[in-house]
Design a protein around this motif. Sequence first.
Motif, PDB file in Angstrom:
ATOM      1  N   HIS A 160       0.864  -1.180   0.000  1.00  0.00           N
ATOM      2  CA  HIS A 160       0.000   0.000   0.000  1.00  0.00           C
ATOM      3  C   HIS A 160       0.900   1.229   0.000  1.00  0.00           C
ATOM      4  O   HIS A 160       1.559   1.519   0.983  1.00  0.00           O
ATOM      5  N   GLY A 161       0.925   1.928  -1.104  1.00  0.00           N
ATOM      6  CA  GLY A 161       1.768   3.104  -1.194  1.00  0.00           C
ATOM      7  C   GLY A 161       3.238   2.734  -1.285  1.00  0.00           C
ATOM      8  O   GLY A 161       3.604   1.576  -1.465  1.00  0.00           O
ATOM      9  N   TYR A 162       4.081   3.756  -1.157  1.00  0.00           N
ATOM     10  CA  TYR A 162       5.524   3.578  -1.302  1.00  0.00           C
ATOM     11  C   TYR A 162       6.272   3.637   0.015  1.00  0.00           C
ATOM     12  O   TYR A 162       7.422   3.230   0.101  1.00  0.00           O
ATOM     13  N   TYR A 163       5.648   4.193   1.046  1.00  0.00           N
ATOM     14  CA  TYR A 163       6.340   4.424   2.310  1.00  0.00           C
ATOM     15  C   TYR A 163       5.500   3.938   3.480  1.00  0.00           C
ATOM     16  O   TYR A 163       4.278   4.006   3.457  1.00  0.00           O
ATOM     17  N   ASN A 164       6.181   3.474   4.498  1.00  0.00           N
ATOM     18  CA  ASN A 164       5.588   3.166   5.795  1.00  0.00           C
ATOM     19  C   ASN A 164       6.330   4.013   6.815  1.00  0.00           C
ATOM     20  O   ASN A 164       7.552   4.031   6.847  1.00  0.00           O
ATOM     21  N   TYR A 165       5.589   4.718   7.639  1.00  0.00           N
ATOM     22  CA  TYR A 165       6.183   5.616   8.620  1.00  0.00           C
ATOM     23  C   TYR A 165       6.204   4.950   9.985  1.00  0.00           C
ATOM     24  O   TYR A 165       5.413   4.081  10.280  1.00  0.00           O
ATOM     25  N   ASN A 166       7.110   5.410  10.823  1.00  0.00           N
ATOM     26  CA  ASN A 166       7.148   4.918  12.195  1.00  0.00           C
ATOM     27  C   ASN A 166       7.128   6.117  13.145  1.00  0.00           C
ATOM     28  O   ASN A 166       7.361   7.251  12.720  1.00  0.00           O
ATOM     29  N   PRO A 167       6.849   5.877  14.416  1.00  0.00           N
ATOM     30  CA  PRO A 167       6.743   6.993  15.363  1.00  0.00           C
ATOM     31  C   PRO A 167       8.002   7.859  15.443  1.00  0.00           C
ATOM     32  O   PRO A 167       7.898   9.078  15.606  1.00  0.00           O
ATOM     33  N   LEU A 168       9.180   7.268  15.308  1.00  0.00           N
ATOM     34  CA  LEU A 168      10.417   8.038  15.374  1.00  0.00           C
ATOM     35  C   LEU A 168      10.479   9.101  14.285  1.00  0.00           C
ATOM     36  O   LEU A 168      10.952  10.215  14.516  1.00  0.00           O
ATOM     37  N   PHE A 169       9.971   8.774  13.096  1.00  0.00           N
ATOM     38  CA  PHE A 169       9.945   9.754  12.016  1.00  0.00           C
ATOM     39  C   PHE A 169       9.205  11.016  12.457  1.00  0.00           C
ATOM     40  O   PHE A 169       9.686  12.138  12.285  1.00  0.00           O
TER      41      PHE A 169
END
Length: 189
Positions: A160-169
């Motif tokens: 799903h999409g190109y990026y997965n984010y995490n809380p640190l970001f």
Amino acid sequence: MLHFKLVQHFVNRGYLAKDTVMMDVGTQNLLYVELDAAVEMVNSLRAKKMTKKDRERLEEVVYFSTPRAGERTAFLHELLELTDVTYESIDIVDGWKTTIFDLNFDAVPEEWQGHFDFVLNCGTLEHVINQSNALDFIHKCLKVDGMWFDQPPSVGFLNHGYYNYNPLFYLDFAAANGYDVEEAWYSHA
């Protein structure tokens, strides 16, 4: 897609109020609006009482907020157009109340710079290759002391999409840009 309960949360926290100027990054469908709660919310976000015609329009939004095969789904702007909230939306596809805008390439128009009290992203940024331009858009659109709400998929949401984010970001992005983190949630579902 945006659940009505999240919109209620925005109102309860003061992120959406009378005269808020809002940018929706990716025109959001609105799900599961409850009529009595919506009447109360709309009345709290406008100076004038709702008319019979407004109530009928709201009932239509409520109906279309429940997905049904072969029928359209309600949009957030349909609820907010009954209020004194000023709503703008961008997307790469044409839609109701939507300005065509490509977050990969387009620059923030001068009239939008520092203009928005509230910027909402619920599942658009992960589809943008040029993350720097997309994040710059949000940063430049926000007023000083504005609110950015971001709800992307995260790790484990495959294909799903190109990026997965995490809380640190988000924590590092906030620190690098002088933002305060008002709330942070993480859900695995």
